[in-house]
Design a protein around this motif. Structure first.
Motif, PDB file in Angstrom:
ATOM      1  N   ALA A 192       0.788  -1.226   0.000  1.00 36.14           N
ATOM      2  CA  ALA A 192       0.000   0.000   0.000  1.00 36.14           C
ATOM      3  C   ALA A 192       0.822   1.280   0.000  1.00 36.14           C
ATOM      4  CB  ALA A 192      -0.918   0.001   1.221  1.00 36.14           C
ATOM      5  N   GLN A 193       2.118   1.206   0.274  1.00 34.75           N
ATOM      6  CA  GLN A 193       2.897   2.431   0.410  1.00 34.75           C
ATOM      7  C   GLN A 193       2.937   3.252  -0.878  1.00 34.75           C
ATOM      8  OE1 GLN A 193       3.779   3.701   3.209  1.00 34.75           O
ATOM      9  NE2 GLN A 193       3.324   1.899   4.428  1.00 34.75           N
ATOM     10  N   HIS A 194       3.031   2.596  -2.030  1.00 38.82           N
ATOM     11  CA  HIS A 194       3.044   3.359  -3.277  1.00 38.82           C
ATOM     12  C   HIS A 194       1.697   4.038  -3.515  1.00 38.82           C
ATOM     13  CE1 HIS A 194       1.261  -0.410  -4.709  1.00 38.82           C
ATOM     14  NE2 HIS A 194       0.846   0.246  -5.780  1.00 38.82           N
ATOM     15  N   LEU A 195       0.621   3.487  -2.965  1.00 44.58           N
ATOM     16  CA  LEU A 195      -0.690   4.128  -3.068  1.00 44.58           C
ATOM     17  C   LEU A 195      -0.802   5.293  -2.087  1.00 44.58           C
ATOM     18  CD1 LEU A 195      -2.874   0.887  -3.247  1.00 44.58           C
ATOM     19  CD2 LEU A 195      -2.187   2.360  -5.153  1.00 44.58           C
ATOM     20  N   ILE A 196      -0.272   5.119  -0.887  1.00 48.69           N
ATOM     21  CA  ILE A 196      -0.332   6.179   0.127  1.00 48.69           C
ATOM     22  C   ILE A 196       0.445   7.411  -0.339  1.00 48.69           C
ATOM     23  CG2 ILE A 196       0.446   6.803   2.452  1.00 48.69           C
ATOM     24  CD1 ILE A 196      -0.222   3.924   3.292  1.00 48.69           C
ATOM     25  N   PHE A 197       1.632   7.178  -0.893  1.00 51.78           N
ATOM     26  CA  PHE A 197       2.461   8.295  -1.347  1.00 51.78           C
ATOM     27  C   PHE A 197       2.172   8.696  -2.792  1.00 51.78           C
ATOM     28  CE2 PHE A 197       5.034   6.753   2.233  1.00 51.78           C
ATOM     29  CZ  PHE A 197       5.235   7.950   2.898  1.00 51.78           C
ATOM     30  N   GLU A 198       1.209   8.010  -3.406  1.00 50.80           N
ATOM     31  CA  GLU A 198       0.782   8.294  -4.787  1.00 50.80           C
ATOM     32  C   GLU A 198       1.977   8.340  -5.727  1.00 50.80           C
ATOM     33  OE1 GLU A 198      -1.438  11.904  -4.354  1.00 50.80           O
ATOM     34  OE2 GLU A 198      -3.109  10.890  -3.366  1.00 50.80           O
ATOM     35  N   THR A 199       2.749   7.259  -5.710  1.00 51.58           N
ATOM     36  CA  THR A 199       3.955   7.155  -6.515  1.00 51.58           C
ATOM     37  C   THR A 199       3.818   6.029  -7.515  1.00 51.58           C
ATOM     38  OG1 THR A 199       5.256   7.899  -4.627  1.00 51.58           O
ATOM     39  CG2 THR A 199       6.454   6.840  -6.409  1.00 51.58           C
ATOM     40  N   LYS A 200       4.182   6.303  -8.749  1.00 46.81           N
ATOM     41  CA  LYS A 200       4.186   5.263  -9.778  1.00 46.81           C
ATOM     42  C   LYS A 200       5.535   4.564  -9.723  1.00 46.81           C
ATOM     43  CE  LYS A 200       3.362   4.511 -14.690  1.00 46.81           C
ATOM     44  NZ  LYS A 200       4.264   3.395 -14.753  1.00 46.81           N
ATOM     45  N   VAL A 201       5.499   3.248  -9.639  1.00 40.70           N
ATOM     46  CA  VAL A 201       6.720   2.454  -9.538  1.00 40.70           C
ATOM     47  C   VAL A 201       6.914   1.713 -10.853  1.00 40.70           C
ATOM     48  CG1 VAL A 201       7.903   0.649  -8.251  1.00 40.70           C
ATOM     49  CG2 VAL A 201       6.342   2.182  -7.063  1.00 40.70           C
ATOM     50  N   ASP A 202       8.106   1.845 -11.431  1.00 35.76           N
ATOM     51  CA  ASP A 202       8.412   1.163 -12.687  1.00 35.76           C
ATOM     52  C   ASP A 202       8.508  -0.337 -12.456  1.00 35.76           C
ATOM     53  OD1 ASP A 202       8.597   3.644 -13.934  1.00 35.76           O
ATOM     54  OD2 ASP A 202      10.752   3.787 -13.550  1.00 35.76           O
ATOM     55  N   LYS A 203       8.098  -1.101 -13.476  1.00 30.30           N
ATOM     56  CA  LYS A 203       8.188  -2.556 -13.378  1.00 30.30           C
ATOM     57  C   LYS A 203       9.649  -2.973 -13.252  1.00 30.30           C
ATOM     58  CE  LYS A 203       4.005  -3.908 -15.666  1.00 30.30           C
ATOM     59  NZ  LYS A 203       3.370  -4.921 -16.472  1.00 30.30           N
ATOM     60  N   GLY A 204       9.888  -3.913 -12.380  1.00 34.92           N
ATOM     61  CA  GLY A 204      11.240  -4.407 -12.167  1.00 34.92           C
ATOM     62  C   GLY A 204      12.049  -3.572 -11.198  1.00 34.92           C
ATOM     63  N   ARG A 205      11.481  -2.444 -10.710  1.00 34.88           N
ATOM     64  CA  ARG A 205      12.207  -1.582  -9.775  1.00 34.88           C
ATOM     65  C   ARG A 205      11.479  -1.522  -8.434  1.00 34.88           C
ATOM     66  NH1 ARG A 205      13.938   3.948 -12.085  1.00 34.88           N
ATOM     67  NH2 ARG A 205      15.053   3.875 -10.127  1.00 34.88           N
ATOM     68  N   ASP A 206      10.903  -2.627  -8.026  1.00 35.21           N
ATOM     69  CA  ASP A 206      10.232  -2.678  -6.740  1.00 35.21           C
ATOM     70  C   ASP A 206      10.802  -3.832  -5.922  1.00 35.21           C
ATOM     71  OD1 ASP A 206       9.043  -4.694  -8.289  1.00 35.21           O
ATOM     72  OD2 ASP A 206       7.199  -4.594  -7.147  1.00 35.21           O
ATOM     73  N   PHE A 207      10.462  -3.857  -4.666  1.00 31.78           N
ATOM     74  CA  PHE A 207      11.001  -4.855  -3.744  1.00 31.78           C
ATOM     75  C   PHE A 207      10.583  -6.269  -4.138  1.00 31.78           C
ATOM     76  CE2 PHE A 207      10.794  -7.057   0.481  1.00 31.78           C
ATOM     77  CZ  PHE A 207      12.159  -7.118   0.677  1.00 31.78           C
ATOM     78  N   GLY A 208       9.360  -6.424  -4.610  1.00 28.44           N
ATOM     79  CA  GLY A 208       8.883  -7.744  -5.033  1.00 28.44           C
ATOM     80  C   GLY A 208       9.686  -8.293  -6.195  1.00 28.44           C
ATOM     81  N   SER A 209       9.993  -7.448  -7.170  1.00 24.84           N
ATOM     82  CA  SER A 209      10.802  -7.885  -8.309  1.00 24.84           C
ATOM     83  C   SER A 209      12.219  -8.221  -7.882  1.00 24.84           C
ATOM     84  CB  SER A 209      10.830  -6.802  -9.386  1.00 24.84           C
ATOM     85  OG  SER A 209       9.543  -6.586  -9.901  1.00 24.84           O
ATOM     86  N   LEU A 210      12.756  -7.432  -6.953  1.00 25.87           N
ATOM     87  CA  LEU A 210      14.100  -7.715  -6.459  1.00 25.87           C
ATOM     88  C   LEU A 210      14.146  -9.057  -5.749  1.00 25.87           C
ATOM     89  CD1 LEU A 210      15.181  -4.227  -5.067  1.00 25.87           C
ATOM     90  CD2 LEU A 210      15.892  -5.295  -7.203  1.00 25.87           C
ATOM     91  N   LEU A 211      13.083  -9.364  -4.999  1.00 30.29           N
ATOM     92  CA  LEU A 211      13.036 -10.661  -4.314  1.00 30.29           C
ATOM     93  C   LEU A 211      12.892 -11.808  -5.298  1.00 30.29           C
ATOM     94  CD1 LEU A 211      10.708  -9.992  -1.242  1.00 30.29           C
ATOM     95  CD2 LEU A 211      13.163 -10.431  -1.221  1.00 30.29           C
ATOM     96  N   THR A 212      12.070 -11.599  -6.315  1.00 30.88           N
ATOM     97  CA  THR A 212      11.788 -12.657  -7.278  1.00 30.88           C
ATOM     98  C   THR A 212      12.961 -12.938  -8.196  1.00 30.88           C
ATOM     99  OG1 THR A 212       9.474 -11.982  -7.253  1.00 30.88           O
ATOM    100  CG2 THR A 212      10.157 -13.416  -9.045  1.00 30.88           C
ATOM    101  N   HIS A 213      13.604 -11.886  -8.705  1.00 27.75           N
ATOM    102  CA  HIS A 213      14.642 -12.039  -9.721  1.00 27.75           C
ATOM    103  C   HIS A 213      16.061 -11.902  -9.183  1.00 27.75           C
ATOM    104  CE1 HIS A 213      11.011 -10.627 -11.958  1.00 27.75           C
ATOM    105  NE2 HIS A 213      11.300 -11.746 -12.603  1.00 27.75           N
ATOM    106  N   GLY A 214      16.199 -11.643  -7.905  1.00 31.75           N
ATOM    107  CA  GLY A 214      17.526 -11.430  -7.340  1.00 31.75           C
ATOM    108  C   GLY A 214      17.948  -9.978  -7.536  1.00 31.75           C
ATOM    109  N   PHE A 215      18.913  -9.544  -6.748  1.00 32.50           N
ATOM    110  CA  PHE A 215      19.320  -8.151  -6.862  1.00 32.50           C
ATOM    111  C   PHE A 215      20.795  -7.980  -6.567  1.00 32.50           C
ATOM    112  CE2 PHE A 215      17.739  -8.826  -2.594  1.00 32.50           C
ATOM    113  CZ  PHE A 215      18.679  -8.217  -1.787  1.00 32.50           C
ATOM    114  N   THR A 216      21.296  -6.885  -7.104  1.00 35.48           N
ATOM    115  CA  THR A 216      22.669  -6.472  -6.842  1.00 35.48           C
ATOM    116  C   THR A 216      22.612  -5.158  -6.069  1.00 35.48           C
ATOM    117  OG1 THR A 216      22.802  -5.211  -8.886  1.00 35.48           O
ATOM    118  CG2 THR A 216      23.468  -7.541  -8.985  1.00 35.48           C
TER     119      THR A 216
END
Length: 179
Positions: free
Chosen positions: A127-151
């Motif tokens: 819900a945080q991106h909704l609360i702060f009314e922020t558009k998050v690019d695909k692949g640049r969120d915490f869920g994508s980092l968890l799913t695909h790994g991150f550096t």
């Protein structure tokens, strides 16, 4: 019928008073945040629009803002005395305001310290991106980092900094499960 309603009210596990909350939780009660009206228009009420109240909003009441600052002071005291630097806002069920409380605590901490990271780790209903009314690019969120790994670089790219609030945020939009 009255006896049945009275029995159900006694057996109900919901928290309705501050005293009831103290009996239900196994920990120290830092403060009580009372309900704050969101001042929605009639059109928004009919559409059942949900709107979070942020302490940075000028329509937010002084009492609500000071309660959030009181919790921030309690957190700062815990950091100093017990060396705690990671805090979790959690609850047992949905729609209890944990995302709004976490956002407001992060804003309050960022106003004073300017080095605050708000991590939205709710992978089911973020819900945080909704609360702060922020558009998050695909692949640049915490869920994508968890799913695909991150550096280290991809993590830095995913963290969003807001210069007005001085808050660093790592949003989650959704986690896509592999089938």
């Amino acid at each position: 019928m009255i006896a049945l309603l009275l029995f159900l009210a006694i057996r109900n596990d919901t928290v309705q008073t501050v005293t009831g909350a103290k009996h239900q939780i196994d920990g120290k009660l830092l403060a009580t945040i009372y309900h704050e009206n969101t001042r929605l228009s009639l059109k928004d009420r009919l559409k059942k629009v949900k709107k979070s109240i942020l302490i940075s909003d000028p329509t937010c009441s002084f009492y609500y803002t000071e309660t959030v600052h009181q919790i921030r002071v309690q957190m700062e005291r815990a950091k100093e005395t017990k060396q705690q630097s990671v805090f979790v806002v959690a609850s047992c069920s949905e729609n209890e305001g944990k995302s709004t409380v976490a956002a407001n605590l992060a804003l309050s901490l960022a106003q004073k310290h300017r080095k605050v990271l708000l991590l939205d780790a709710d992978t089911r209903k973020p819900a945080q991106h909704l609360i702060f009314e922020t558009k998050v690019d695909k692949g640049r969120d915490f869920g994508s980092l968890l799913t695909h790994g991150f550096t280290k670089e991809s993590l830095k790219d995913a963290i969003v900094y807001n210069e007005n609030t001085h808050l660093h945020t790592l949003y989650t939009t959704s986690v896509r499960r592999k089938q």
